[in-house]
Design a protein around this motif. Structure first.
Motif, PDB file in Angstrom:
ATOM      1  N   SER A 149       0.813  -1.131  -0.030  1.00  0.00           N
ATOM      2  CA  SER A 149      -0.059  -0.010   0.014  1.00  0.00           C
ATOM      3  C   SER A 149       0.891   1.191  -0.195  1.00  0.00           C
ATOM      4  CB  SER A 149      -0.882  -0.060   1.141  1.00  0.00           C
ATOM      5  OG  SER A 149      -1.839  -1.192   1.000  1.00  0.00           O
ATOM      6  N   PHE A 150       1.657   1.106   0.908  1.00  0.00           N
ATOM      7  CA  PHE A 150       2.711   2.253   0.817  1.00  0.00           C
ATOM      8  C   PHE A 150       3.458   2.679  -0.399  1.00  0.00           C
ATOM      9  CE2 PHE A 150       5.712  -1.002   1.900  1.00  0.00           C
ATOM     10  CZ  PHE A 150       6.895  -0.470   1.211  1.00  0.00           C
ATOM     11  N   LEU A 151       3.800   1.635  -1.443  1.00  0.00           N
ATOM     12  CA  LEU A 151       4.467   1.720  -2.485  1.00  0.00           C
ATOM     13  C   LEU A 151       3.522   2.440  -3.441  1.00  0.00           C
ATOM     14  CD1 LEU A 151       7.069   1.585  -4.256  1.00  0.00           C
ATOM     15  CD2 LEU A 151       6.280  -0.872  -4.696  1.00  0.00           C
ATOM     16  N   LEU A 152       2.270   2.076  -3.417  1.00  0.00           N
ATOM     17  CA  LEU A 152       1.264   2.378  -4.414  1.00  0.00           C
ATOM     18  C   LEU A 152       0.962   3.751  -3.996  1.00  0.00           C
ATOM     19  CD1 LEU A 152      -1.147  -0.472  -4.368  1.00  0.00           C
ATOM     20  CD2 LEU A 152       0.016   0.184  -6.541  1.00  0.00           C
ATOM     21  N   ALA A 153       0.727   4.188  -2.851  1.00  0.00           N
ATOM     22  CA  ALA A 153       0.591   5.655  -2.479  1.00  0.00           C
ATOM     23  C   ALA A 153       1.711   6.459  -2.868  1.00  0.00           C
ATOM     24  CB  ALA A 153       0.457   5.635  -1.004  1.00  0.00           C
ATOM     25  N   LEU A 154       2.803   6.145  -2.690  1.00  0.00           N
ATOM     26  CA  LEU A 154       3.955   6.985  -3.266  1.00  0.00           C
ATOM     27  C   LEU A 154       4.037   7.139  -4.581  1.00  0.00           C
ATOM     28  CD1 LEU A 154       6.782   5.827  -0.796  1.00  0.00           C
ATOM     29  CD2 LEU A 154       5.617   7.771  -0.673  1.00  0.00           C
ATOM     30  N   ILE A 155       3.749   6.200  -5.489  1.00  0.00           N
ATOM     31  CA  ILE A 155       3.840   6.041  -6.774  1.00  0.00           C
ATOM     32  C   ILE A 155       2.769   6.924  -7.435  1.00  0.00           C
ATOM     33  CG2 ILE A 155       3.690   4.655  -8.962  1.00  0.00           C
ATOM     34  CD1 ILE A 155       5.224   2.539  -7.475  1.00  0.00           C
ATOM     35  N   GLY A 156       1.562   6.652  -6.727  1.00  0.00           N
ATOM     36  CA  GLY A 156       0.351   7.462  -7.301  1.00  0.00           C
ATOM     37  C   GLY A 156       0.408   8.975  -7.062  1.00  0.00           C
ATOM     38  N   LEU A 157       1.106   9.394  -5.780  1.00  0.00           N
ATOM     39  CA  LEU A 157       1.215  10.722  -5.450  1.00  0.00           C
ATOM     40  C   LEU A 157       2.252  11.373  -6.468  1.00  0.00           C
ATOM     41  CD1 LEU A 157       1.030  12.944  -3.518  1.00  0.00           C
ATOM     42  CD2 LEU A 157       2.887  12.398  -2.039  1.00  0.00           C
ATOM     43  N   PHE A 263      -1.274   3.910   5.742  1.00  0.00           N
ATOM     44  CA  PHE A 263      -0.236   4.472   4.876  1.00  0.00           C
ATOM     45  C   PHE A 263      -0.668   5.448   3.917  1.00  0.00           C
ATOM     46  CE2 PHE A 263       0.953   0.056   5.625  1.00  0.00           C
ATOM     47  CZ  PHE A 263       2.037   0.188   6.224  1.00  0.00           C
ATOM     48  N   ILE A 264      -1.939   5.237   3.414  1.00  0.00           N
ATOM     49  CA  ILE A 264      -2.542   6.157   2.359  1.00  0.00           C
ATOM     50  C   ILE A 264      -2.981   7.637   3.058  1.00  0.00           C
ATOM     51  CG2 ILE A 264      -4.680   6.633   0.837  1.00  0.00           C
ATOM     52  CD1 ILE A 264      -2.922   4.376  -0.492  1.00  0.00           C
ATOM     53  N   GLU A 265      -3.547   7.610   4.279  1.00  0.00           N
ATOM     54  CA  GLU A 265      -3.603   8.742   4.831  1.00  0.00           C
ATOM     55  C   GLU A 265      -2.242   9.522   5.309  1.00  0.00           C
ATOM     56  OE1 GLU A 265      -8.039   7.409   7.144  1.00  0.00           O
ATOM     57  OE2 GLU A 265      -6.128   8.291   8.262  1.00  0.00           O
ATOM     58  N   SER A 266      -1.342   8.897   5.681  1.00  0.00           N
ATOM     59  CA  SER A 266       0.098   9.440   6.018  1.00  0.00           C
ATOM     60  C   SER A 266       0.639   9.927   4.900  1.00  0.00           C
ATOM     61  CB  SER A 266       0.954   8.379   6.535  1.00  0.00           C
ATOM     62  OG  SER A 266       0.413   7.599   7.647  1.00  0.00           O
ATOM     63  N   VAL A 267       0.433   9.361   3.711  1.00  0.00           N
ATOM     64  CA  VAL A 267       1.197   9.985   2.499  1.00  0.00           C
ATOM     65  C   VAL A 267       0.333  11.106   2.027  1.00  0.00           C
ATOM     66  CG1 VAL A 267       1.662   9.394  -0.160  1.00  0.00           C
ATOM     67  CG2 VAL A 267       2.251   7.675   1.828  1.00  0.00           C
ATOM     68  N   PHE A 268      -1.075  11.051   1.956  1.00  0.00           N
ATOM     69  CA  PHE A 268      -1.760  12.178   1.416  1.00  0.00           C
ATOM     70  C   PHE A 268      -2.398  13.222   2.603  1.00  0.00           C
ATOM     71  CE2 PHE A 268      -1.902   9.087  -2.116  1.00  0.00           C
ATOM     72  CZ  PHE A 268      -2.046   9.758  -3.126  1.00  0.00           C
ATOM     73  N   ASN A 269      -1.864  13.174   3.865  1.00  0.00           N
ATOM     74  CA  ASN A 269      -2.169  13.784   4.670  1.00  0.00           C
ATOM     75  C   ASN A 269      -3.468  14.053   4.840  1.00  0.00           C
ATOM     76  OD1 ASN A 269      -1.136  15.716   6.921  1.00  0.00           O
ATOM     77  ND2 ASN A 269      -1.536  17.531   5.568  1.00  0.00           N
ATOM     78  N   TRP A 270      -4.271  12.731   4.692  1.00  0.00           N
ATOM     79  CA  TRP A 270      -5.641  12.603   4.968  1.00  0.00           C
ATOM     80  C   TRP A 270      -6.095  12.686   6.257  1.00  0.00           C
ATOM     81  CZ3 TRP A 270      -9.455  13.097   1.377  1.00  0.00           C
ATOM     82  CH2 TRP A 270     -10.799  12.825   1.772  1.00  0.00           C
ATOM     83  N   PRO A 271      -6.896  13.630   6.874  1.00  0.00           N
ATOM     84  CA  PRO A 271      -6.978  13.602   8.460  1.00  0.00           C
ATOM     85  C   PRO A 271      -8.013  12.587   8.887  1.00  0.00           C
ATOM     86  CG  PRO A 271      -8.430  15.342   7.183  1.00  0.00           C
ATOM     87  CD  PRO A 271      -7.453  14.617   6.346  1.00  0.00           C
ATOM     88  N   GLY A 272      -7.683  11.397   9.108  1.00  0.00           N
ATOM     89  CA  GLY A 272      -8.413  10.249   9.441  1.00  0.00           C
ATOM     90  C   GLY A 272      -7.720   9.577  10.538  1.00  0.00           C
ATOM     91  N   MET A 273      -8.161   8.371  10.829  1.00  0.00           N
ATOM     92  CA  MET A 273      -7.854   7.709  12.125  1.00  0.00           C
ATOM     93  C   MET A 273      -6.374   7.216  11.709  1.00  0.00           C
ATOM     94  SD  MET A 273      -9.950   7.641  14.473  1.00  0.00           S
ATOM     95  CE  MET A 273      -9.390   5.877  15.406  1.00  0.00           C
TER      96      MET A 273
END
Length: 321
Positions: A149-157, A263-273
């Motif tokens: 998930s963290f790799l997908l998030a970084l590549i997508g970002l 991982f997604i929220e950490s990479v995209f700074n999404w204000p969730g849990m």
């Protein structure tokens, strides 16, 4: 009536599992290196040894570990999860509940995309078995399952936000602008799609396998022999009977979606849990970690209970024991 008794029994089991989860997390936090008191002390204004002892006593950290847990459990049952040791020292329960909505929104959209795309691809792959479409979708599903998930998030970002500029690079809304639904969707679509990749690949594989088994069943061949249209055979006869294992998978992947959301929220700074948990771990904020874990565990257990109850709706032949 039997369904109601089953639901109550599952709720009781879920409550016991949530209690066990709180015990495990509480003990693990206490076993981590470092002193919990350090989170309450300003490094620029160190306290004297006596003040540290007084602070430890006021927090109840001078008592045995089982007593500390029972005190925490008593307060938690009354709706008091303590106060954050970092930031402004806000109450934990309102802080955690304020982050539940964004996470549920991200997970709901992401899992919806995963289910719709995964089931459609699975049905197509089963109908066109061993064809070019089936092989291509199988390769894509294998890649989606294997990618972290963290790799997908970084590549997508990097690709869609930084290089192409198709989506915002983070946050839930544009700073300085009033809230609007189109702006929310612009910030939501990329992290939700990235969250759906791995789960959509799993749904595709399970749907394809279940459909292949059902398409070879006698009642499907009988329906075709009677001249029933192929769309009706696939949609009404085959797909409905293939849904049960897919629903099982969807219910079990909700817990995995929580991990991916971190991982997604950490990479995209999404204000969730997920972002709240990562921030709390970095700050060694034990009350927030305990409260967030408790709320996340309750949501996952509730989702699994609802999944079990949906079985009866999908297949009335199932009897609730």
């Amino acid at each position: 009536m039997r369904t109601l008794r089953y639901a109550l029994r599952r709720l009781l089991v879920g409550a016991l599992m949530l209690l066990a989860l709180s015990m495990v997390v509480f003990v693990l936090l206490r076993l981590t290196p470092g002193d919990p008191v350090d989170a309450y002390v300003n490094p620029s204004s160190p306290l004297s040894p006596q003040d540290l002892l007084n602070l430890r006593a006021s927090l109840g950290l001078d008592r045995p570990l089982p007593v500390q847990y029972l005190i925490w459990l008593r307060e938690a049952l009354q709706g008091d999860l303590g106060y954050a040791s970092s930031g402004n020292g806000d109450p934990v329960l309102p802080l955690v509940l304020s982050r539940v909505g964004p996470t549920l929104l991200l997970m709901a959209v992401g899992l919806s995309i995963a289910v719709l795309a995964g089931m459609s691809a699975g049905v197509l792959g089963a109908v066109r078995r061993n064809g070019a479409a089936d092989l291509s979708l199988s390769v894509l599903a294998l890649a989606g399952i294997s990618a972290p998930s963290f790799l997908l998030a970084l590549i997508g970002l990097y690709v869609f936000a930084v290089r192409l500029g198709w989506a915002p690079s983070g946050g839930m809304e544009t700073p300085g602008e009033p809230f609007s639904l189109p702006d929310l969707l612009r910030h939501l679509i990329l992290p939700a799609c990235l969250l759906s990749i791995g789960h959509g690949a799993l749904v595709m594989r399970y749907t394809r396998g279940a459909m292949l088994e059902v398409l070879d069943a006698d009642y499907v061949r009988t329906a075709r022999a009677k001249g029933v249209r192929e769309v009706a055979v696939i949609g009404l006869h085959a797909l409905r009977n293939a849904l049960l294992p897919v629903v099982t998978l969807i219910g079990s992947t909700i817990g995995l979606a929580v991990g991916g959301a971190v991982f997604i929220e950490s990479v995209f700074n999404w204000p969730g849990m997920g972002l709240l948990l990562v921030t709390a771990v970095r700050a060694r904020d034990y009350p927030v970690i305990m409260g967030a874990t408790l709320v996340v565990g309750a949501c996952v257990l509730l989702a699994n209970i609802l999944t079990d109850l949906i079985y009866v709706v999908i297949d009335p032949r199932i009897e609730v024991a």
